[in-house]
Design an enzyme around this catalytic site. Structure first.
Site, PDB file in Angstrom:
ATOM      1  N   GLU A 183       5.959  -2.744  13.000  1.00  0.00           N
ATOM      2  CA  GLU A 183       7.201  -3.047  13.722  1.00  0.00           C
ATOM      3  C   GLU A 183       8.331  -2.141  13.247  1.00  0.00           C
ATOM      4  O   GLU A 183       9.060  -1.549  14.039  1.00  0.00           O
ATOM      5  CB  GLU A 183       7.606  -4.509  13.465  1.00  0.00           C
ATOM      6  N   VAL A 184       8.485  -2.052  11.922  1.00  0.00           N
ATOM      7  CA  VAL A 184       9.577  -1.245  11.375  1.00  0.00           C
ATOM      8  C   VAL A 184       9.267   0.243  11.571  1.00  0.00           C
ATOM      9  O   VAL A 184      10.129   1.021  11.994  1.00  0.00           O
ATOM     10  CB  VAL A 184       9.825  -1.558   9.875  1.00  0.00           C
TER      11      VAL A 184
ATOM     12  N   ARG B 213      -7.159   1.613   8.798  1.00  0.00           N
ATOM     13  CA  ARG B 213      -7.391   0.902  10.069  1.00  0.00           C
ATOM     14  C   ARG B 213      -6.819   1.649  11.263  1.00  0.00           C
ATOM     15  O   ARG B 213      -7.419   1.668  12.324  1.00  0.00           O
ATOM     16  CB  ARG B 213      -6.711  -0.485  10.044  1.00  0.00           C
ATOM     17  N   SER B 214      -5.651   2.253  11.098  1.00  0.00           N
ATOM     18  CA  SER B 214      -5.049   2.873  12.286  1.00  0.00           C
ATOM     19  C   SER B 214      -4.990   4.392  12.181  1.00  0.00           C
ATOM     20  O   SER B 214      -4.252   5.034  12.934  1.00  0.00           O
ATOM     21  CB  SER B 214      -3.673   2.272  12.580  1.00  0.00           C
TER      22      SER B 214
ATOM     23  N   CYS C  76      16.592  -7.762   5.202  1.00  0.00           N
ATOM     24  CA  CYS C  76      17.342  -7.827   6.464  1.00  0.00           C
ATOM     25  C   CYS C  76      18.422  -8.913   6.452  1.00  0.00           C
ATOM     26  O   CYS C  76      19.546  -8.697   6.931  1.00  0.00           O
ATOM     27  CB  CYS C  76      16.393  -8.054   7.629  1.00  0.00           C
TER      28      CYS C  76
ATOM     29  N   GLN D  95      15.719 -17.061  11.227  1.00  0.00           N
ATOM     30  CA  GLN D  95      15.111 -15.726  11.250  1.00  0.00           C
ATOM     31  C   GLN D  95      14.008 -15.609  12.294  1.00  0.00           C
ATOM     32  O   GLN D  95      13.119 -16.463  12.390  1.00  0.00           O
ATOM     33  CB  GLN D  95      14.562 -15.384   9.849  1.00  0.00           C
TER      34      GLN D  95
ATOM     35  N   GLY E 154      10.495 -10.489  11.808  1.00  0.00           N
ATOM     36  CA  GLY E 154      10.679 -10.258  10.369  1.00  0.00           C
ATOM     37  C   GLY E 154       9.372 -10.358   9.607  1.00  0.00           C
ATOM     38  O   GLY E 154       9.234  -9.812   8.513  1.00  0.00           O
TER      39      GLY E 154
ATOM     40  N   ARG F  38      12.521 -19.847   9.471  1.00  0.00           N
ATOM     41  CA  ARG F  38      11.926 -19.073  10.576  1.00  0.00           C
ATOM     42  C   ARG F  38      12.057 -19.893  11.862  1.00  0.00           C
ATOM     43  O   ARG F  38      11.766 -21.099  11.865  1.00  0.00           O
ATOM     44  CB  ARG F  38      10.443 -18.817  10.280  1.00  0.00           C
TER      45      ARG F  38
ATOM     46  N   HIS G  96      18.059 -11.893  13.654  1.00  0.00           N
ATOM     47  CA  HIS G  96      18.277 -13.030  12.760  1.00  0.00           C
ATOM     48  C   HIS G  96      19.718 -13.533  12.951  1.00  0.00           C
ATOM     49  O   HIS G  96      20.652 -12.730  13.105  1.00  0.00           O
ATOM     50  CB  HIS G  96      18.140 -12.600  11.293  1.00  0.00           C
TER      51      HIS G  96
ATOM     52  N   ASN H 146      17.138  -7.668  13.191  1.00  0.00           N
ATOM     53  CA  ASN H 146      16.540  -7.539  11.853  1.00  0.00           C
ATOM     54  C   ASN H 146      15.674  -6.301  11.713  1.00  0.00           C
ATOM     55  O   ASN H 146      15.525  -5.764  10.608  1.00  0.00           O
ATOM     56  CB  ASN H 146      15.713  -8.791  11.529  1.00  0.00           C
TER      57      ASN H 146
HETATM   58  P1  NAP Z   1       3.817  -4.722  10.176  1.00  0.00           P
HETATM   59  O1  NAP Z   1       4.236  -4.702  11.593  1.00  0.00           O
HETATM   60  O2  NAP Z   1       2.789  -5.693   9.745  1.00  0.00           O
HETATM   61  O3  NAP Z   1       3.360  -3.236   9.771  1.00  0.00           O
HETATM   62  C1  NAP Z   1       2.840  -2.947   8.508  1.00  0.00           C
HETATM   63  C2  NAP Z   1       2.647  -1.460   8.382  1.00  0.00           C
HETATM   64  O4  NAP Z   1       2.168  -1.177   7.068  1.00  0.00           O
HETATM   65  C3  NAP Z   1       1.603  -0.910   9.355  1.00  0.00           C
HETATM   66  O5  NAP Z   1       1.950   0.388   9.740  1.00  0.00           O
HETATM   67  C4  NAP Z   1       0.355  -0.904   8.485  1.00  0.00           C
HETATM   68  O6  NAP Z   1      -0.617   0.007   8.930  1.00  0.00           O
HETATM   69  C5  NAP Z   1       0.960  -0.422   7.180  1.00  0.00           C
HETATM   70  N1  NAP Z   1       0.048  -0.680   6.078  1.00  0.00           N
HETATM   71  C6  NAP Z   1      -0.496  -1.846   5.713  1.00  0.00           C
HETATM   72  N2  NAP Z   1      -1.351  -1.666   4.677  1.00  0.00           N
HETATM   73  C7  NAP Z   1      -1.329  -0.354   4.391  1.00  0.00           C
HETATM   74  C8  NAP Z   1      -2.011   0.472   3.452  1.00  0.00           C
HETATM   75  N3  NAP Z   1      -2.888  -0.029   2.595  1.00  0.00           N
HETATM   76  N4  NAP Z   1      -1.743   1.815   3.457  1.00  0.00           N
HETATM   77  C9  NAP Z   1      -0.874   2.335   4.329  1.00  0.00           C
HETATM   78  N5  NAP Z   1      -0.214   1.612   5.265  1.00  0.00           N
HETATM   79  C10 NAP Z   1      -0.433   0.287   5.287  1.00  0.00           C
HETATM   80  O7  NAP Z   1       5.061  -4.995   9.222  1.00  0.00           O
HETATM   81  P2  NAP Z   1       6.587  -4.519   9.392  1.00  0.00           P
HETATM   82  O8  NAP Z   1       7.351  -5.602  10.032  1.00  0.00           O
HETATM   83  O9  NAP Z   1       6.635  -3.150   9.987  1.00  0.00           O
HETATM   84  O10 NAP Z   1       7.042  -4.505   7.884  1.00  0.00           O
HETATM   85  C11 NAP Z   1       6.445  -3.653   6.936  1.00  0.00           C
HETATM   86  C12 NAP Z   1       7.126  -3.805   5.595  1.00  0.00           C
HETATM   87  O11 NAP Z   1       8.494  -3.403   5.727  1.00  0.00           O
HETATM   88  C13 NAP Z   1       7.183  -5.242   5.068  1.00  0.00           C
HETATM   89  O12 NAP Z   1       6.014  -5.563   4.326  1.00  0.00           O
HETATM   90  C14 NAP Z   1       8.427  -5.228   4.219  1.00  0.00           C
HETATM   91  O13 NAP Z   1       8.129  -4.765   2.919  1.00  0.00           O
HETATM   92  C15 NAP Z   1       9.300  -4.227   4.937  1.00  0.00           C
HETATM   93  N6  NAP Z   1      10.280  -4.916   5.800  1.00  0.00           N
HETATM   94  C16 NAP Z   1      11.508  -4.992   5.323  1.00  0.00           C
HETATM   95  C17 NAP Z   1      12.464  -5.622   6.070  1.00  0.00           C
HETATM   96  C18 NAP Z   1      13.795  -5.757   5.484  1.00  0.00           C
HETATM   97  O14 NAP Z   1      14.211  -6.869   5.305  1.00  0.00           O
HETATM   98  N7  NAP Z   1      14.493  -4.680   5.194  1.00  0.00           N
HETATM   99  C19 NAP Z   1      12.206  -6.174   7.302  1.00  0.00           C
HETATM  100  C20 NAP Z   1      10.910  -6.089   7.778  1.00  0.00           C
HETATM  101  C21 NAP Z   1       9.966  -5.447   6.997  1.00  0.00           C
HETATM  102  P3  NAP Z   1      -1.898  -0.446   9.819  1.00  0.00           P
HETATM  103  O15 NAP Z   1      -1.457  -0.352  11.252  1.00  0.00           O
HETATM  104  O16 NAP Z   1      -2.891   0.577   9.493  1.00  0.00           O
HETATM  105  O17 NAP Z   1      -2.283  -1.820   9.399  1.00  0.00           O
HETATM  106  O1  3JN Z   2      10.784 -12.428   6.992  1.00  0.00           O
HETATM  107  C1  3JN Z   2      11.744 -11.742   7.329  1.00  0.00           C
HETATM  108  O2  3JN Z   2      12.482 -12.039   8.277  1.00  0.00           O
HETATM  109  C2  3JN Z   2      12.057 -10.499   6.589  1.00  0.00           C
HETATM  110  C3  3JN Z   2      10.901 -10.073   5.786  1.00  0.00           C
HETATM  111  C4  3JN Z   2      10.916  -9.044   4.993  1.00  0.00           C
HETATM  112  C5  3JN Z   2       9.761  -8.755   4.155  1.00  0.00           C
HETATM  113  C6  3JN Z   2       8.489  -9.019   4.625  1.00  0.00           C
HETATM  114  C7  3JN Z   2       7.387  -8.802   3.795  1.00  0.00           C
HETATM  115  C8  3JN Z   2       7.555  -8.320   2.518  1.00  0.00           C
HETATM  116  C9  3JN Z   2       9.948  -8.211   2.893  1.00  0.00           C
HETATM  117  C10 3JN Z   2      11.309  -7.805   2.461  1.00  0.00           C
HETATM  118  O3  3JN Z   2      11.778  -6.800   2.974  1.00  0.00           O
HETATM  119  O4  3JN Z   2      11.939  -8.444   1.636  1.00  0.00           O
HETATM  120  C11 3JN Z   2       8.841  -8.026   2.069  1.00  0.00           C
HETATM  121  C12 3JN Z   2       8.997  -7.537   0.681  1.00  0.00           C
HETATM  122  O5  3JN Z   2       9.220  -8.344  -0.218  1.00  0.00           O
HETATM  123  O6  3JN Z   2       8.874  -6.326   0.502  1.00  0.00           O
END
Ligand code: NAP
Ligand code: 3JN
Length: 339
Positions: free
Chosen positions: A13-14, A39-40, A130, A157, A161, A237, A244, A317
């Site tokens: 998503e991000v 995987r991807s 976020c 939220q 997220g 949530r 959010h 978010n």
């Molecule tokens: P998501 O939609 O589940 O996407 C996860 C991404 O991580 C996918 O591209 C996935 O690739 C990749 N990934 C997972 N395992 C991996 C590995 N072993 N090696 C390389 N890439 C890997 O999650 P998202 O919402 O984009 O969020 C991802 C992360 O961003 C969260 O875990 C969190 O730490 C951070 N985040 C931060 C905020 C914030 O508050 N600032 C908000 C949202 C997220 P595949 O497609 O191959 O599975």
């Molecule tokens: O749940 C939400 O709305 C925000 C989630 C952020 C998140 C999701 C998975 C792992 C985080 C984060 O950014 O704090 C993490 C993390 O701890 O890295």
């Protein structure tokens, strides 16, 4: 001059939003490298009308020559790979919680503490959580005007997220309900999320708060450079796809009229005030999704904190809470000559 930019977690998503925001803001990308898990590998993503192949990130990956790496693949990947990218010369902007509280890693919201990007020690800058980002963007102008001593916040939220799979989960549960079928078991959110509100984001800690709630407490102090600010949060949530919402109750150090707070917030960078409740005007997640600003409304005197204010704060978010804030940090790195 352009930069060699890597996106780690590009298929998420991000990650996908990083590509959109880099393109929209015309970030000077000369070369783009996309990474995700095995995987991807081979997935193709579009940037500025061109196709890019996603590569699997592994210990064998070469990180040489990368200027900026935008990470959003979770804390484990950040802990393992951010130092490798950094030691090969990149500045990493990390979206996970892995490095946020490290004293040698700046934690930056460009509207609040842009100067901190210059304090890079490990080649890593952290993007806050976020829920913290939108809260501090709304708090900072009030803090600068009259000081802030305590904040009580409840969050609402959206499922995005919790990643792409959580979005599908809300869709599947809603579809099942519409068809009169039984709900599929929750897999990516702690409890059933359709038609529900779940006060459980991330894991529970010894003090009975969740990790998500404690991120808001600790990150706010670090970003504002004020260890005296006390924050108490309940993170919930709700069945919303994007954006959010937060109910903020703020104790200020000096009296401030809500009209004055409205005027100050209207002039603040990155803030849009929508506050005419008599006409039904206040920020809503469905209107704010897809926007980069933090929207503030329902600005009024708090009835418990005196002096104090209550307000309703809404932001996308995935954009301001993650991708946009990180790209703004990358822009600051360029502006300050750090990369
Ligand atoms: P998501 O939609 O589940 O996407 C996860 C991404 O991580 C996918 O591209 C996935 O690739 C990749 N990934 C997972 N395992 C991996 C590995 N072993 N090696 C390389 N890439 C890997 O999650 P998202 O919402 O984009 O969020 C991802 C992360 O961003 C969260 O875990 C969190 O730490 C951070 N985040 C931060 C905020 C914030 O508050 N600032 C908000 C949202 C997220 P595949 O497609 O191959 O599975
Ligand atoms: O749940 C939400 O709305 C925000 C989630 C952020 C998140 C999701 C998975 C792992 C985080 C984060 O950014 O704090 C993490 C993390 O701890 O890295």
């Amino acid at each position: 001059m352009g930069y060699r930019v890597a996106v780690v977690g590009a298929t998420g998503e991000v990650g996908r939003t990083f590509l959109r925001v880099l393109e929209e803001r015309r970030f000077p990308v000369d070369e783009l490298l996309l990474f995700a898990s095995e995987r991807s590998a081979g997935t193709r993503l579009t940037f500025r009308g061109n196709d890019y192949e996603v590569k699997a990130l592994s210990a064998q990956t070469s990180f040489r020559g990368i200027d900026i790496a935008l990470f959003s693949a979770g804390g484990g990947i950040s802990r393992e790979f951010a130092p490798k990218f950094a030691s090969d010369g990149a500045v990493v902007v990390d979206n996970s919680s892995a490095w946020r509280l490290d004293p040698e890693v700046p934690l930056v919201v460009p509207e609040v503490n842009p100067e901190d990007v210059k304090r890079i020690r490990k080649g890593i800058v952290a993007n806050p959580n976020c829920s913290t980002i939108q809260m501090v963007v709304a708090l900072k102008p009030i803090y600068d005007a009259v000081g802030v001593s305590r904040v009580v916040v409840a969050t609402y939220q959206s499922v995005s997220g919790a990643g792409a799979k959580a979005i599908r989960e809300l869709e599947e549960q809603t579809r099942a309900w519409c068809r009169g079928e039984s709900f599929p078991e929750p897999r990516h959110i702690a409890k059933r999320i359709a038609f529900n509100a779940v006060p459980h984001i991330d894991t529970f800690m010894d003090n009975r708060y969740t990790r998500e709630e404690m991120k808001m407490v600790n990150e706010t102090r670090k970003i504002m450079h004020d260890e005296s600010i006390r924050v108490s949060a309940t993170a919930v949530r709700v069945p919303v796809f994007y954006a959010h919402s937060e109910a903020l109750h703020i104790e200020t150090r000096r009296e401030i009229a809500p009209e004055k707070a409205r005027e100050i917030l209207s002039r603040a960078p990155g803030v849009v005030v929508v506050d005419d409740p008599q006409r039904g005007d206040y920020p809503l997640a469905i209107d704010v999704a897809g926007r980069d600003e933090v929207f503030v409304g329902r600005i009024r005197k708090d009835l418990v904190f005196t002096p104090g204010l209550a307000m309703w704060v809404v932001a996308d978010n995935i954009r301001k809470g993650a991708a946009t804030n990180a790209v703004q940090i990358a822009e600051l790195l360029v502006k300050e000559g750090v990369v």
